[in-house]
Design an enzyme around this catalytic site. Sequence first.
Site, PDB file in Angstrom:
ATOM      1  N   CYS A 333      34.535  42.646  39.992  1.00 49.22           N
ATOM      2  CA  CYS A 333      35.272  43.830  39.549  1.00 49.22           C
ATOM      3  C   CYS A 333      36.468  44.214  40.430  1.00 49.22           C
ATOM      4  O   CYS A 333      37.542  44.510  39.888  1.00 49.22           O
ATOM      5  CB  CYS A 333      34.324  45.016  39.356  1.00 49.22           C
ATOM      6  SG  CYS A 333      32.882  45.040  40.399  1.00 49.22           S
ATOM      7  N   ARG A 362      25.941  35.680  46.839  1.00 53.76           N
ATOM      8  CA  ARG A 362      25.179  36.798  47.391  1.00 53.76           C
ATOM      9  C   ARG A 362      24.148  36.243  48.379  1.00 53.76           C
ATOM     10  O   ARG A 362      23.458  35.272  48.089  1.00 53.76           O
ATOM     11  CB  ARG A 362      24.481  37.592  46.278  1.00 53.76           C
ATOM     12  CG  ARG A 362      25.477  38.245  45.342  1.00 53.76           C
ATOM     13  CD  ARG A 362      24.815  39.044  44.230  1.00 53.76           C
ATOM     14  NE  ARG A 362      25.816  39.582  43.323  1.00 53.76           N
ATOM     15  CZ  ARG A 362      25.545  40.255  42.208  1.00 53.76           C
ATOM     16  NH1 ARG A 362      24.280  40.484  41.870  1.00 53.76           N
ATOM     17  NH2 ARG A 362      26.522  40.707  41.435  1.00 53.76           N
ATOM     18  N   GLN A 380      29.267  34.120  36.702  1.00 53.91           N
ATOM     19  CA  GLN A 380      29.006  35.106  35.661  1.00 53.91           C
ATOM     20  C   GLN A 380      30.006  34.968  34.520  1.00 53.91           C
ATOM     21  O   GLN A 380      31.173  34.642  34.752  1.00 53.91           O
ATOM     22  CB  GLN A 380      29.124  36.523  36.220  1.00 53.91           C
ATOM     23  CG  GLN A 380      27.977  36.962  37.099  1.00 53.91           C
ATOM     24  CD  GLN A 380      28.153  38.404  37.531  1.00 53.91           C
ATOM     25  OE1 GLN A 380      29.191  38.770  38.076  1.00 53.91           O
ATOM     26  NE2 GLN A 380      27.155  39.224  37.286  1.00 53.91           N
ATOM     27  N   ASP A 382      31.718  37.168  33.279  1.00 50.27           N
ATOM     28  CA  ASP A 382      31.995  38.551  33.647  1.00 50.27           C
ATOM     29  C   ASP A 382      33.196  39.090  32.883  1.00 50.27           C
ATOM     30  O   ASP A 382      34.169  38.378  32.642  1.00 50.27           O
ATOM     31  CB  ASP A 382      32.277  38.637  35.153  1.00 50.27           C
ATOM     32  CG  ASP A 382      31.829  39.948  35.742  1.00 50.27           C
ATOM     33  OD1 ASP A 382      31.377  40.818  34.973  1.00 50.27           O
ATOM     34  OD2 ASP A 382      31.927  40.113  36.963  1.00 50.27           O
ATOM     35  N   HIS A 384      35.593  42.912  32.199  1.00 54.07           N
ATOM     36  CA  HIS A 384      35.867  44.317  32.511  1.00 54.07           C
ATOM     37  C   HIS A 384      36.857  44.855  31.492  1.00 54.07           C
ATOM     38  O   HIS A 384      37.874  44.221  31.199  1.00 54.07           O
ATOM     39  CB  HIS A 384      36.413  44.459  33.931  1.00 54.07           C
ATOM     40  CG  HIS A 384      35.398  44.108  34.976  1.00 54.07           C
ATOM     41  ND1 HIS A 384      35.288  42.837  35.493  1.00 54.07           N
ATOM     42  CD2 HIS A 384      34.425  44.859  35.560  1.00 54.07           C
ATOM     43  CE1 HIS A 384      34.292  42.820  36.365  1.00 54.07           C
ATOM     44  NE2 HIS A 384      33.755  44.024  36.424  1.00 54.07           N
ATOM     45  N   LYS A 464      24.034  52.137  33.459  1.00 48.34           N
ATOM     46  CA  LYS A 464      24.187  50.875  32.736  1.00 48.34           C
ATOM     47  C   LYS A 464      23.147  50.741  31.640  1.00 48.34           C
ATOM     48  O   LYS A 464      22.071  51.332  31.696  1.00 48.34           O
ATOM     49  CB  LYS A 464      24.081  49.690  33.699  1.00 48.34           C
ATOM     50  CG  LYS A 464      22.760  49.607  34.445  1.00 48.34           C
ATOM     51  CD  LYS A 464      22.771  48.459  35.443  1.00 48.34           C
ATOM     52  CE  LYS A 464      21.479  48.436  36.282  1.00 48.34           C
ATOM     53  NZ  LYS A 464      21.476  47.350  37.260  1.00 48.34           N
ATOM     54  N   HIS A 510      32.065  47.612  32.962  1.00 50.30           N
ATOM     55  CA  HIS A 510      31.625  46.319  33.477  1.00 50.30           C
ATOM     56  C   HIS A 510      30.643  45.737  32.456  1.00 50.30           C
ATOM     57  O   HIS A 510      29.691  46.413  32.075  1.00 50.30           O
ATOM     58  CB  HIS A 510      30.876  46.467  34.800  1.00 50.30           C
ATOM     59  CG  HIS A 510      31.599  47.234  35.862  1.00 50.30           C
ATOM     60  ND1 HIS A 510      32.004  46.665  37.054  1.00 50.30           N
ATOM     61  CD2 HIS A 510      31.957  48.547  35.938  1.00 50.30           C
ATOM     62  CE1 HIS A 510      32.580  47.591  37.806  1.00 50.30           C
ATOM     63  NE2 HIS A 510      32.560  48.737  37.150  1.00 50.30           N
TER      64      HIS A 510
END
Length: 645
Positions: A333, A362, A380, A382, A384, A464, A510
């Site tokens: 993000c 991570r 991911q 991912d 946004h 979320k 997100h």
Amino acid sequence: MISIRLPDGSSRSFDQPPSVAEVAASVGPGLAKAALAGRVDGRLVDMSHVIEHDAAVSIVTARDAEGLEILRHSTAHLLAYAVKELFPEAQVTIGPVIDNGFYYDFSFRRPFTPEDLEAIEKKMAELAKRDEAVAREVWKRDDAVKFFESIGEKYKAEIIASIPANQDISLYREGSFVDLCRGPHVPSTGKLKVFKLMKVAGAYWRGDSRNEMLQRIYGTAWQSKDEQDAYLRMLEEAERRDHRRLGRELDLFHFQEEAPGLIFWHPRGWAIWQQVESYMRKVYQDNGYQEVRAPQILDRSLWERSGHWEKYRENMFTTESENRYYALKPMNCPGHIQIYNANLHSYRELPLRYGEFGACHRNEPSGSLHGMMRVRGFTQDDGHIFCTEAQILDECVAYTALLQKVYRDFGFEQILYKVSTRPEKRIGSDESWDKAEQALMESLRRSGVEFTVSPGDGAFYGPKIEYTLKDAIGREWQCGTMQVDFQMPGRLGAEYVAEDNTRQVPVMLHRAIIGSMERFIGMLVEHYAGAMPPWLAPLQAGIANISEGQAEYAQAVAQTLKKQGFRAEADLRNEKITYKIRALALQKLPYILVVGEKEKPAADGIKRVAVRARGGVDLGVMTLDGFAALLAEDVAQRRQVGPAG
């Protein structure tokens, strides 16, 4: 006179304050026998709890979710009781309920053996048969510390000593065993009839690798033997489907000690990855997303401004160069906000949707790593979405519909929905959290789905929705998310020009549909037991020649299919055809094509193949063009061929 209101709307009156057990008995002997605990004005209590005032009371049995949890928690205590009976020098630590069971951690001078587990389980059954009362006692904290120190239970003493001195301590006694617990628990050990110890694993005291390694005994407990047997059968099936075993057997990927939490992808495993990524890239393109790419390493100052450094530092890999400190990105993000900030945007451009197959790292504890399901490096799908506050609802509704279609295409029909609300440690005002939480809940209502609420489980920057899938054997996997973030765009300077020409901060949504690509592929492998549908299968067709005389033709068939975009290989080994067919079947291919002399082109020039579908289904001889059309239709419809495993 005490008045008790029951769930069916009826009331019971008592001259003296009744216990929960007495309330259950007043309803009938059946309920009294099945009762495990009670709920008094919404609070879970033991059966021995005395009700001092008028109250709403319900009786909890094993058929209730809370009842099953109480059974499992009480069985964890029974486990500790049995261990202390057999191994008095062992020290007990903690024993919580987990999904489908419980565990208890012990400090002991030697590893527990399978024979020890058998003896412990036998002792548990013996203690349960005694039907000893389980009684709650309230102690002063310091008295409890002294008691556990006096019997050599240093871990229990340490836990209790960390509790504020002015708080009383709840202990539970059953026979000679006393344990710390808030409760409630079953009224007697005789209620614990169906349980099984599963395995022993290592666990650090308080989850800290600097502390002593304890021994964690896992167990399961159920209301009935039929339920437990069904669960154990599911575990056997899960073992058969384990992606780590199938990854080796099907030559998809492997793990090794030199790269903990990371994956070595083999050609066939990477072929599955490419199909998933290609599909998701089309999802981006068809739904208004612009694909972007942000750097892997970003300066510490950016992570400080975003709030991640304070909240997430222990999970970030860091490095330095030329006296500057950097972190590998654990999420995408902040990088996407930098891409957004590179240009000034008008309200007319919103919603602006960015998507990235973003590689993240991570620093997960080594003990928590689990094949592809828990890794240190992952990618991911991912995305946004930068939007106005007024656009949140429509975006969330559209996203849920998109996610449902994606999951159906991958073969998942059942989805569970959960809204996770504000955690104790968070950024932003309560007003912004109110707006975000309400928007998510309303979007699910408009989507026509039922959902649960999980208080306090949101991210530090916003609430979320969690989308959880059920796989072929009923296991649940949390995959997709949608998070509403009023905080981070402002912290990182994101703006847009509003209709009135003022500068406003956009809301950032997100979202990830499949989440970690690695984990999702591991799920797919287990869901299909390695027998992937043709559109995902790393090899869609294997071609086997009966004798050396058809080797050239088998190779030509493979090349023809490859040129049409299919994944095909010829097995030209000098082996019997039955051997080759079995070998190809063990690879769980959707189709096996057998070619002999009669399949080779004759005077008519037509190429033919004898087709076997997965599961040994003989489809007979067909033209190669006819087979290619069949396979193309399978891929287009994303349908399964033969049994999944």
